[in-house]
Write a protein that holds these residues in place. Structure first.
Motif, PDB file in Angstrom:
ATOM      1  N   SER A 126       0.856  -1.188   0.000  1.00 34.83           N
ATOM      2  CA  SER A 126       0.000   0.000   0.000  1.00 34.83           C
ATOM      3  C   SER A 126       0.889   1.234   0.000  1.00 34.83           C
ATOM      4  N   ASP A 127       0.322   2.351  -0.443  1.00 30.20           N
ATOM      5  CA  ASP A 127       1.049   3.614  -0.461  1.00 30.20           C
ATOM      6  C   ASP A 127       1.180   4.146   0.958  1.00 30.20           C
ATOM      7  N   ASP A 131       4.344  10.203   1.305  1.00 30.20           N
ATOM      8  CA  ASP A 131       5.603   9.784   0.687  1.00 30.20           C
ATOM      9  C   ASP A 131       5.273   8.941  -0.539  1.00 30.20           C
ATOM     10  N   GLN A 132       5.354   9.572  -1.705  1.00 35.18           N
ATOM     11  CA  GLN A 132       4.956   8.899  -2.937  1.00 35.18           C
ATOM     12  C   GLN A 132       5.885   7.752  -3.322  1.00 35.18           C
ATOM     13  N   ARG A 133       7.114   7.785  -2.833  1.00 36.09           N
ATOM     14  CA  ARG A 133       8.074   6.735  -3.206  1.00 36.09           C
ATOM     15  C   ARG A 133       8.012   5.521  -2.285  1.00 36.09           C
TER      16      ARG A 133
END
Length: 193
Positions: A126-127, A131-133
């Motif tokens: 999951s994201d 923090d997109q990375r």
């Protein structure tokens, strides 16, 4: 925790290190001298180039390699590498990058393991908010069940092996000391980068 000896090495009751007589007396090794020899390293140090490794350390390494094989055979459902990833996630390392650091694995290795575990329905990605990375990892109910079953079998096997030694509780305690020691080495390595 192991206690430092006068020579600076770590010792524990019933554990033979450099400069000790391997004959146990009341569960402890008897010191044969207070100073390690020039060719025998103290516990926790690497032998100098050209010197002979401590026979007790060689035996320990060979035994740990054999124990690793016993653990690998605990289940046909989960290999040892995948067990390590699942146990790290269950232990609170939710980000893939932290699992890689804890297990001293590169990103390609952790990605391959997580891919395989995800395809088997044992792990979900999951994201991470903000923090997109980053990728958060968690065990599925199936992953939790398989980890619990695998650990129960591993514990039974290690317990059976320890039960064949003169001091089963001490063997398990000493093996447990290696976990924090590994964490400390990993932290030192990461800090030195």
């Amino acid at each position: 925790m192991p206690e430092p000896t006068a020579a600076g090495s770590l010792s524990a009751p019933g554990i033979t290190t450099a400069g000790t007589d391997p004959t146990p007396t009341a569960g402890t090794a008897k010191p044969t001298s207070t100073t390690p020899s020039a060719t025998t390293p103290t516990a926790g140090t690497a032998p100098a180039a050209g010197s002979t490794p401590d026979p007790a350390a060689v035996l320990a390494v060979r035994t740990l390699a054999r124990v690793s094989r016993v653990l690998e055979r605990s289940t046909a459902e989960l290999n040892l590498a995948h067990y390590r990833v699942l146990s790290a996630i269950a232990g609170g390392d939710a980000r893939a990058s932290r699992v890689a650091q804890r297990l001293a694995l590169g990103r390609p290795a952790i990605s391959a393991a997580v891919d395989a575990l995800t395809k088997r329905g044992l792990v979900v990605r999951s994201d991470v908010d903000g923090d997109q990375r980053a990728i958060a990892l968690s065990l599925t109910p199936l992953g939790e069940r398989l980890l619990a079953e695998t650990e129960a079998e591993m514990v039974a096997r290690v317990g059976a092996l320890a039960g064949r030694t003169p001091d089963p509780e001490q063997v398990l305690r000493v093996l447990g000391w290696l976990g924090p020691a590994i964490d400390e080495l990993v932290a030192e390595h990461l800090a030195s980068r």
